[in-house]
Design a protein around this motif. Sequence first.
Motif, PDB file in Angstrom:
ATOM      1  N   MET A 176       0.788  -1.240   0.000  1.00  0.00           N
ATOM      2  CA  MET A 176       0.000   0.000   0.000  1.00  0.00           C
ATOM      3  C   MET A 176       0.818   1.288   0.000  1.00  0.00           C
ATOM      4  O   MET A 176       0.519   2.197  -0.780  1.00  0.00           O
ATOM      5  N   PRO A 177       1.854   1.408   0.856  1.00  0.00           N
ATOM      6  CA  PRO A 177       2.558   2.692   0.896  1.00  0.00           C
ATOM      7  C   PRO A 177       3.126   3.091  -0.467  1.00  0.00           C
ATOM      8  O   PRO A 177       3.166   4.273  -0.803  1.00  0.00           O
ATOM      9  N   ALA A 178       3.491   2.086  -1.290  1.00  0.00           N
ATOM     10  CA  ALA A 178       4.077   2.384  -2.602  1.00  0.00           C
ATOM     11  C   ALA A 178       3.021   2.871  -3.596  1.00  0.00           C
ATOM     12  O   ALA A 178       3.356   3.384  -4.666  1.00  0.00           O
ATOM     13  N   GLN A 179       1.741   2.694  -3.273  1.00  0.00           N
ATOM     14  CA  GLN A 179       0.687   3.050  -4.235  1.00  0.00           C
ATOM     15  C   GLN A 179       0.371   4.541  -4.247  1.00  0.00           C
ATOM     16  O   GLN A 179      -0.263   5.038  -5.170  1.00  0.00           O
ATOM     17  N   GLY A 180       0.777   5.259  -3.188  1.00  0.00           N
ATOM     18  CA  GLY A 180       0.430   6.681  -3.109  1.00  0.00           C
ATOM     19  C   GLY A 180      -1.074   6.832  -2.969  1.00  0.00           C
ATOM     20  O   GLY A 180      -1.740   5.994  -2.367  1.00  0.00           O
ATOM     21  N   GLY A 181      -1.625   7.857  -3.568  1.00  0.00           N
ATOM     22  CA  GLY A 181      -3.084   8.053  -3.553  1.00  0.00           C
ATOM     23  C   GLY A 181      -3.559   8.723  -2.285  1.00  0.00           C
ATOM     24  O   GLY A 181      -4.757   8.988  -2.134  1.00  0.00           O
ATOM     25  N   GLY A 182      -2.674   8.978  -1.343  1.00  0.00           N
ATOM     26  CA  GLY A 182      -3.063   9.728  -0.148  1.00  0.00           C
ATOM     27  C   GLY A 182      -3.814   8.910   0.884  1.00  0.00           C
ATOM     28  O   GLY A 182      -4.358   9.460   1.830  1.00  0.00           O
ATOM     29  N   PHE A 183      -3.880   7.576   0.719  1.00  0.00           N
ATOM     30  CA  PHE A 183      -4.585   6.752   1.703  1.00  0.00           C
ATOM     31  C   PHE A 183      -3.602   6.206   2.734  1.00  0.00           C
ATOM     32  O   PHE A 183      -2.502   5.795   2.388  1.00  0.00           O
ATOM     33  N   ARG A 184      -4.054   6.183   3.970  1.00  0.00           N
ATOM     34  CA  ARG A 184      -3.217   5.599   5.024  1.00  0.00           C
ATOM     35  C   ARG A 184      -3.980   4.417   5.619  1.00  0.00           C
ATOM     36  O   ARG A 184      -5.130   4.576   6.074  1.00  0.00           O
ATOM     37  N   LEU A 185      -3.347   3.245   5.595  1.00  0.00           N
ATOM     38  CA  LEU A 185      -4.011   2.073   6.176  1.00  0.00           C
ATOM     39  C   LEU A 185      -4.088   2.252   7.679  1.00  0.00           C
ATOM     40  O   LEU A 185      -3.080   2.455   8.344  1.00  0.00           O
ATOM     41  N   ARG A 186      -5.324   2.225   8.229  1.00  0.00           N
ATOM     42  CA  ARG A 186      -5.493   2.456   9.666  1.00  0.00           C
ATOM     43  C   ARG A 186      -6.082   1.265  10.398  1.00  0.00           C
ATOM     44  O   ARG A 186      -5.926   1.128  11.614  1.00  0.00           O
ATOM     45  N   MET A 187      -6.826   0.448   9.668  1.00  0.00           N
ATOM     46  CA  MET A 187      -7.571  -0.615  10.370  1.00  0.00           C
ATOM     47  C   MET A 187      -7.589  -1.906   9.556  1.00  0.00           C
ATOM     48  O   MET A 187      -7.556  -1.871   8.335  1.00  0.00           O
ATOM     49  N   ILE A 188      -7.648  -3.019  10.295  1.00  0.00           N
ATOM     50  CA  ILE A 188      -7.923  -4.325   9.667  1.00  0.00           C
ATOM     51  C   ILE A 188      -9.277  -4.788  10.205  1.00  0.00           C
ATOM     52  O   ILE A 188      -9.506  -4.768  11.422  1.00  0.00           O
ATOM     53  N   MET A 189     -10.144  -5.206   9.285  1.00  0.00           N
ATOM     54  CA  MET A 189     -11.441  -5.738   9.737  1.00  0.00           C
ATOM     55  C   MET A 189     -11.666  -7.128   9.125  1.00  0.00           C
ATOM     56  O   MET A 189     -12.247  -7.270   8.053  1.00  0.00           O
ATOM     57  N   PRO A 190     -11.171  -8.172   9.804  1.00  0.00           N
ATOM     58  CA  PRO A 190     -11.427  -9.523   9.301  1.00  0.00           C
ATOM     59  C   PRO A 190     -12.893  -9.911   9.527  1.00  0.00           C
ATOM     60  O   PRO A 190     -13.564  -9.355  10.393  1.00  0.00           O
ATOM     61  N   VAL A 191     -13.344 -10.849   8.724  1.00  0.00           N
ATOM     62  CA  VAL A 191     -14.711 -11.392   8.859  1.00  0.00           C
ATOM     63  C   VAL A 191     -14.586 -12.870   9.208  1.00  0.00           C
ATOM     64  O   VAL A 191     -13.730 -13.563   8.645  1.00  0.00           O
ATOM     65  N   HIS A 192     -15.397 -13.346  10.117  1.00  0.00           N
ATOM     66  CA  HIS A 192     -15.455 -14.786  10.402  1.00  0.00           C
ATOM     67  C   HIS A 192     -16.548 -15.353   9.492  1.00  0.00           C
ATOM     68  O   HIS A 192     -17.712 -15.492   9.894  1.00  0.00           O
ATOM     69  N   GLN A 193     -16.162 -15.627   8.247  1.00  0.00           N
ATOM     70  CA  GLN A 193     -17.153 -15.891   7.204  1.00  0.00           C
ATOM     71  C   GLN A 193     -17.936 -17.189   7.445  1.00  0.00           C
ATOM     72  O   GLN A 193     -17.347 -18.224   7.722  1.00  0.00           O
ATOM     73  N   PHE A 194     -19.233 -17.074   7.348  1.00  0.00           N
ATOM     74  CA  PHE A 194     -20.154 -18.203   7.547  1.00  0.00           C
ATOM     75  C   PHE A 194     -19.989 -18.827   8.943  1.00  0.00           C
ATOM     76  O   PHE A 194     -20.345 -19.982   9.166  1.00  0.00           O
ATOM     77  N   GLY A 195     -19.377 -18.061   9.878  1.00  0.00           N
ATOM     78  CA  GLY A 195     -19.232 -18.557  11.245  1.00  0.00           C
ATOM     79  C   GLY A 195     -17.929 -19.288  11.506  1.00  0.00           C
ATOM     80  O   GLY A 195     -17.699 -19.753  12.628  1.00  0.00           O
ATOM     81  N   LEU A 196     -17.065 -19.405  10.489  1.00  0.00           N
ATOM     82  CA  LEU A 196     -15.748 -20.036  10.707  1.00  0.00           C
ATOM     83  C   LEU A 196     -14.749 -18.936  11.076  1.00  0.00           C
ATOM     84  O   LEU A 196     -14.543 -18.009  10.292  1.00  0.00           O
ATOM     85  N   PRO A 197     -14.125 -19.025  12.252  1.00  0.00           N
ATOM     86  CA  PRO A 197     -13.232 -17.943  12.661  1.00  0.00           C
ATOM     87  C   PRO A 197     -12.077 -17.720  11.676  1.00  0.00           C
ATOM     88  O   PRO A 197     -11.525 -18.673  11.118  1.00  0.00           O
ATOM     89  N   ALA A 198     -11.736 -16.436  11.483  1.00  0.00           N
ATOM     90  CA  ALA A 198     -10.570 -16.083  10.662  1.00  0.00           C
ATOM     91  C   ALA A 198      -9.298 -16.446  11.443  1.00  0.00           C
ATOM     92  O   ALA A 198      -9.355 -16.705  12.653  1.00  0.00           O
ATOM     93  N   GLU A 199      -8.153 -16.432  10.757  1.00  0.00           N
ATOM     94  CA  GLU A 199      -6.866 -16.809  11.389  1.00  0.00           C
ATOM     95  C   GLU A 199      -6.385 -15.654  12.266  1.00  0.00           C
ATOM     96  O   GLU A 199      -5.517 -14.857  11.882  1.00  0.00           O
ATOM     97  N   MET A 200      -6.942 -15.557  13.479  1.00  0.00           N
ATOM     98  CA  MET A 200      -6.770 -14.356  14.293  1.00  0.00           C
ATOM     99  C   MET A 200      -5.371 -14.206  14.889  1.00  0.00           C
ATOM    100  O   MET A 200      -4.927 -13.075  15.089  1.00  0.00           O
ATOM    101  N   ASP A 201      -4.672 -15.304  15.174  1.00  0.00           N
ATOM    102  CA  ASP A 201      -3.301 -15.151  15.707  1.00  0.00           C
ATOM    103  C   ASP A 201      -2.457 -14.336  14.737  1.00  0.00           C
ATOM    104  O   ASP A 201      -1.815 -13.356  15.112  1.00  0.00           O
ATOM    105  N   ALA A 202      -2.469 -14.748  13.480  1.00  0.00           N
ATOM    106  CA  ALA A 202      -1.631 -14.098  12.464  1.00  0.00           C
ATOM    107  C   ALA A 202      -2.131 -12.680  12.175  1.00  0.00           C
ATOM    108  O   ALA A 202      -1.326 -11.747  12.020  1.00  0.00           O
ATOM    109  N   ILE A 203      -3.445 -12.499  12.112  1.00  0.00           N
ATOM    110  CA  ILE A 203      -4.001 -11.177  11.773  1.00  0.00           C
ATOM    111  C   ILE A 203      -3.737 -10.190  12.917  1.00  0.00           C
ATOM    112  O   ILE A 203      -3.319  -9.042  12.690  1.00  0.00           O
ATOM    113  N   ALA A 204      -3.939 -10.631  14.151  1.00  0.00           N
ATOM    114  CA  ALA A 204      -3.694  -9.743  15.299  1.00  0.00           C
ATOM    115  C   ALA A 204      -2.208  -9.396  15.398  1.00  0.00           C
ATOM    116  O   ALA A 204      -1.852  -8.263  15.759  1.00  0.00           O
TER     117      ALA A 204
END
Length: 383
Positions: free
Chosen positions: A126-154
């Motif tokens: 992302m930082p190389a893309q420019g565009g003036g956006f700053r990544l501030r948040m990650i919002m994983p989804v536990h799709q269909f009720g199966l938990p996302a890989e939270m150890d790695a994401i956190a």
Amino acid sequence: MSVTTNAAPLKIAEPWFDEVETKGVADVLASGQLIQAQRVLELERAFAEETGLAQAVMVSSGTAALHLAMLACDIGPGDAVAVPDYTFVATANAVACAGATPVFVDVAPDTYNMDPAALRSLIEWMPAQGGGFRLRMIMPVHQFGLPAEMDAIAALALEHGLVLVEDAACALGSRYRGGKIGAWGRAACFSFHPRKVITTGEGGAVVTNDVALADRLRALRAHGFAVPPHRPELVEPGLNYRMTEMQAALGLGQMAKLPAILDRRRRLASLMTRALAGLSWFAPPQAPPHLSPNWQSYVGLLAERVDRTKVIAHMASRGIETRPGATANHLLKAYRDCPPAMTPACPVSAMLDARTLALPLHPLMQPADVERVADALRAYQAE
Ligand SMILES: Cc1ncc(COP(=O)(O)O)c(C=O)c1O
């Protein structure tokens, strides 16, 4: 296509209500107290206890929960939020409606959830893309009720100083390494839409251990008026995202049934997987040993050669409702054509968009219904 069966139609989802919910709603109507009051408070206490978080803030929908979480975390113009590409659109919409930019992360083919390797690439790209956006948040989804890989994401959130909010719309009662869902980040958002494990018609909740954040969420859901113990003045512009007392009455009845609902869903899902074993062109959903889904939806993967539209029509002709799984957000017009589509390729999500199929699974189904679904699917001539 005409229905060629006399059996009762089998819906993809159906709520389990009984006299508890009926009486609860009737009592609210008789009381005349329709808007947020004692029952909402009671449901908030029960939900906080169930999820193990200090605070639960009930709102009018899961989408409202996500939108309020964005506002309360000060996500807005100039900010980017990493969301999985393969999800219901409400996840990205909440980001966009807060004035921020959703950036889409590809998902893993076996779990359908945000792929931590793709997330790492995005964070570095992302930082190389420019565009003036700053990544501030990650919002994983536990799709269909199966938990996302939270150890790695956190761990990535911590490493890069990013806010973490879970879209747990589908995940009440799911477990990650035996622990409950919702405590990984600043907040987690749940939905009580009728396709979720408990329902209030429409409804949602934000849970958090941060008392100041909860106060702000409570103000934002009611026009921006501060809540006790603060003075009841308008502290910032807010919305009306309150839950009604009728919804809360349904929610209280549903919470009492939650253990039984989860138990039935788990049994039915395991029966379904067994009944479909050996079907070469339909891969049942996976649940790796460290992830315990609540089986909010039962979504499998069709082989590439299978025409999903024909399978859905075939099942409908037997009175059985089936549906595509979730959507590859980057392919949707609003995200394809607008500047926010600053997204690396999401080939897995595009593949799942085309090939996933949700089968009926809800707590009113009997084992014989599962057999009926499996027999109907087996009867489809996939070649
Ligand atoms: C992953 C996800 N996020 C958010 C939502 C939005 O919830 P609601 O329909 O209650 O607004 C849903 C479901 O509808 C969902 O599946």
